[in-house]
Design a protein around this motif. Structure first.
Motif, PDB file in Angstrom:
ATOM      1  N   MET A   1       0.836  -1.186   0.000  1.00  0.00           N
ATOM      2  CA  MET A   1       0.000   0.000   0.000  1.00  0.00           C
ATOM      3  C   MET A   1       0.875   1.240   0.000  1.00  0.00           C
ATOM      4  SD  MET A   1      -2.834  -0.947   2.829  1.00  0.00           S
ATOM      5  CE  MET A   1      -3.961   0.362   2.429  1.00  0.00           C
ATOM      6  N   ASP A   2       0.408   2.285  -0.643  1.00  0.00           N
ATOM      7  CA  ASP A   2       1.161   3.523  -0.629  1.00  0.00           C
ATOM      8  C   ASP A   2       0.775   4.355   0.586  1.00  0.00           C
ATOM      9  OD1 ASP A   2      -1.001   5.516  -1.306  1.00  0.00           O
ATOM     10  OD2 ASP A   2      -1.190   4.119  -2.984  1.00  0.00           O
ATOM     11  N   GLY A   3       1.544   5.399   0.840  1.00  0.00           N
ATOM     12  CA  GLY A   3       1.335   6.239   2.008  1.00  0.00           C
ATOM     13  C   GLY A   3       0.021   6.979   1.993  1.00  0.00           C
ATOM     14  N   HIS A   4      -0.468   7.318   0.816  1.00  0.00           N
ATOM     15  CA  HIS A   4      -1.727   8.040   0.754  1.00  0.00           C
ATOM     16  C   HIS A   4      -2.864   7.173   1.269  1.00  0.00           C
ATOM     17  CE1 HIS A   4       0.636  10.231  -2.383  1.00  0.00           C
ATOM     18  NE2 HIS A   4       0.243  11.209  -1.596  1.00  0.00           N
ATOM     19  N   CYS A  41      -0.464  18.430  -1.433  1.00  0.00           N
ATOM     20  CA  CYS A  41      -0.078  17.322  -0.549  1.00  0.00           C
ATOM     21  C   CYS A  41       1.217  17.622   0.205  1.00  0.00           C
ATOM     22  CB  CYS A  41       0.116  16.040  -1.339  1.00  0.00           C
ATOM     23  SG  CYS A  41      -1.384  15.382  -2.076  1.00  0.00           S
ATOM     24  N   HIS A  42       2.191  18.169  -0.511  1.00  0.00           N
ATOM     25  CA  HIS A  42       3.532  18.324   0.061  1.00  0.00           C
ATOM     26  C   HIS A  42       3.702  19.618   0.842  1.00  0.00           C
ATOM     27  CE1 HIS A  42       4.900  14.680  -1.851  1.00  0.00           C
ATOM     28  NE2 HIS A  42       4.337  15.079  -2.968  1.00  0.00           N
ATOM     29  N   GLY A  43       2.681  20.485   0.839  1.00  0.00           N
ATOM     30  CA  GLY A  43       2.667  21.653   1.702  1.00  0.00           C
ATOM     31  C   GLY A  43       3.166  22.935   1.080  1.00  0.00           C
ATOM     32  N   GLU A  44       2.510  24.025   1.467  1.00  0.00           N
ATOM     33  CA  GLU A  44       2.876  25.361   0.976  1.00  0.00           C
ATOM     34  C   GLU A  44       4.286  25.754   1.401  1.00  0.00           C
ATOM     35  OE1 GLU A  44       1.219  27.650  -0.888  1.00  0.00           O
ATOM     36  OE2 GLU A  44      -0.517  26.354  -1.198  1.00  0.00           O
ATOM     37  N   LYS A  45       4.669  25.425   2.597  1.00  0.00           N
ATOM     38  CA  LYS A  45       5.987  25.793   3.134  1.00  0.00           C
ATOM     39  C   LYS A  45       6.901  24.583   3.224  1.00  0.00           C
ATOM     40  CE  LYS A  45       4.701  30.039   4.463  1.00  0.00           C
ATOM     41  NZ  LYS A  45       5.027  31.166   3.687  1.00  0.00           N
ATOM     42  N   GLN A  50       0.159  15.470   5.377  1.00  0.00           N
ATOM     43  CA  GLN A  50       0.056  14.283   6.223  1.00  0.00           C
ATOM     44  C   GLN A  50       1.463  13.722   6.438  1.00  0.00           C
ATOM     45  OE1 GLN A  50      -2.902  11.345   5.322  1.00  0.00           O
ATOM     46  NE2 GLN A  50      -4.312  12.842   4.459  1.00  0.00           N
ATOM     47  N   ALA A  51       1.698  13.181   7.613  1.00  0.00           N
ATOM     48  CA  ALA A  51       3.035  12.707   7.972  1.00  0.00           C
ATOM     49  C   ALA A  51       3.512  11.549   7.101  1.00  0.00           C
ATOM     50  CB  ALA A  51       3.073  12.299   9.438  1.00  0.00           C
ATOM     51  N   ALA A  52       2.611  10.825   6.488  1.00  0.00           N
ATOM     52  CA  ALA A  52       3.015   9.702   5.640  1.00  0.00           C
ATOM     53  C   ALA A  52       3.414  10.158   4.238  1.00  0.00           C
ATOM     54  CB  ALA A  52       1.899   8.666   5.552  1.00  0.00           C
ATOM     55  N   TRP A  53       3.347  11.454   3.978  1.00  0.00           N
ATOM     56  CA  TRP A  53       3.762  11.996   2.688  1.00  0.00           C
ATOM     57  C   TRP A  53       5.127  12.643   2.859  1.00  0.00           C
ATOM     58  CZ3 TRP A  53      -1.490  14.843   1.567  1.00  0.00           C
ATOM     59  CH2 TRP A  53      -2.487  13.888   1.355  1.00  0.00           C
ATOM     60  N   PRO A  54       5.991  12.551   1.864  1.00  0.00           N
ATOM     61  CA  PRO A  54       7.361  13.045   2.037  1.00  0.00           C
ATOM     62  C   PRO A  54       7.489  14.557   1.920  1.00  0.00           C
ATOM     63  CG  PRO A  54       7.082  12.214  -0.176  1.00  0.00           C
ATOM     64  CD  PRO A  54       5.797  11.897   0.563  1.00  0.00           C
ATOM     65  N   ALA A  55       8.481  15.083   2.636  1.00  0.00           N
ATOM     66  CA  ALA A  55       8.939  16.456   2.402  1.00  0.00           C
ATOM     67  C   ALA A  55       9.737  16.415   1.109  1.00  0.00           C
ATOM     68  CB  ALA A  55       9.811  16.925   3.557  1.00  0.00           C
ATOM     69  N   THR A 151       9.989  12.832   7.138  1.00  0.00           N
ATOM     70  CA  THR A 151       8.964  12.399   8.094  1.00  0.00           C
ATOM     71  C   THR A 151       9.184  10.931   8.485  1.00  0.00           C
ATOM     72  OG1 THR A 151       7.329  11.664   6.464  1.00  0.00           O
ATOM     73  CG2 THR A 151       7.267  13.990   7.089  1.00  0.00           C
ATOM     74  N   ARG A 152       9.064  10.672   9.793  1.00  0.00           N
ATOM     75  CA  ARG A 152       9.277   9.310  10.301  1.00  0.00           C
ATOM     76  C   ARG A 152       8.323   8.332   9.631  1.00  0.00           C
ATOM     77  NH1 ARG A 152       6.685   6.034  13.278  1.00  0.00           N
ATOM     78  NH2 ARG A 152       5.214   7.595  13.998  1.00  0.00           N
ATOM     79  N   GLU A 153       7.072   8.722   9.505  1.00  0.00           N
ATOM     80  CA  GLU A 153       6.065   7.834   8.927  1.00  0.00           C
ATOM     81  C   GLU A 153       6.395   7.493   7.481  1.00  0.00           C
ATOM     82  OE1 GLU A 153       5.563  10.550  10.698  1.00  0.00           O
ATOM     83  OE2 GLU A 153       4.082  10.126  12.262  1.00  0.00           O
ATOM     84  N   TYR A 154       6.830   8.490   6.729  1.00  0.00           N
ATOM     85  CA  TYR A 154       7.178   8.237   5.326  1.00  0.00           C
ATOM     86  C   TYR A 154       8.413   7.345   5.226  1.00  0.00           C
ATOM     87  CZ  TYR A 154       8.624   8.750   0.542  1.00  0.00           C
ATOM     88  OH  TYR A 154       9.015   8.469  -0.753  1.00  0.00           O
TER      89      TYR A 154
END
Length: 195
Positions: A1-4, A41-45, A50-55, A151-154
């Motif tokens: 399964m993927d992180g999403h 998904c990856h954030g404005e900043k 979500q923590a399961a998605w990568p920076a 992220t630890r989860e990712y």
């Protein structure tokens, strides 16, 4: 399964907005417009929604490009990223990789691993020689991703996906993840996230 999927499906309305905003044809001419789609998904900043998605801000340029290429080709699969990558031309992928690689790495404010967890993680890391690719300090290089502060989860999800072969775009990583335990993977993820 993927992180999403593990983190909970993205609301259909957000997915629809992202898919409508994809840079197709005359849409989204500037790199800023194209990168704005990623922020959903990856954030404005640079801090993922979500923590399961990568920076991805500050990630290695070559690595970002290769992942987009693999999502487009199907070598790496994800319910969200695969359709997005399908809409991108090679020049778009290269431009996005450069754009995000030049951003500052975000401070995700993750706790440092305890001394016990860090010790176990270092033992596992040394056993499979992670720094031979990810470099000292785990900052990555070119096509090897930065792991420090991800992220630890990712991190944990990615390592488990390699282990179970649900992520197949780097067979060498599969071999390495099979050489350590699931507890080792959890410890490594906690250690790297706190760097």
């Amino acid at each position: 399964m993927d992180g999403h999927r593990r983190a909970g499906r993205m609301p259909h309305t957000l997915l629809a907005v992202i898919l409508v905003a994809l840079p197709v044809g005359a849409q989204a001419q500037s790199i800023d417009d194209k990168a704005q789609v990623c922020a959903g998904c990856h954030g404005e900043k640079g801090i993922p929604q979500q923590a399961a998605w990568p920076a991805i801000w500050g990630q290695q340029q070559g690595y970002l490009y290769l992942q987009l290429r693999d999502f487009k080709s199907g070598a790496r699969k994800d319910d969200i990223m695969s359709p997005i990558a399908q809409s991108l031309e090679r020049a778009d992928m290269q431009a996005l990789a450069l754009y995000f690689s030049q951003k500052p790495w975000p401070d995700l404010q993750q706790p440092r691993a305890s001394r016990e967890v860090a010790g176990r993680a270092q033992t596992a890391i040394n056993a499979i020689v992670c720094t031979s690719c990810h470099q000292s300090g785990f900052l990555g290089d070119s096509t090897q991703p930065r792991l420090a502060g991800q992220t630890r989860e990712y991190l944990q999800k990615s390592m488990l996906d390699f282990r179970t072969r649900s992520r197949g775009n780097n067979p060498g990583m599969t071999d390495l993840m099979l050489a350590v335990s699931e507890q080792d993977i959890a410890d490594i993820a906690a250690y790297l996230a706190g760097l």
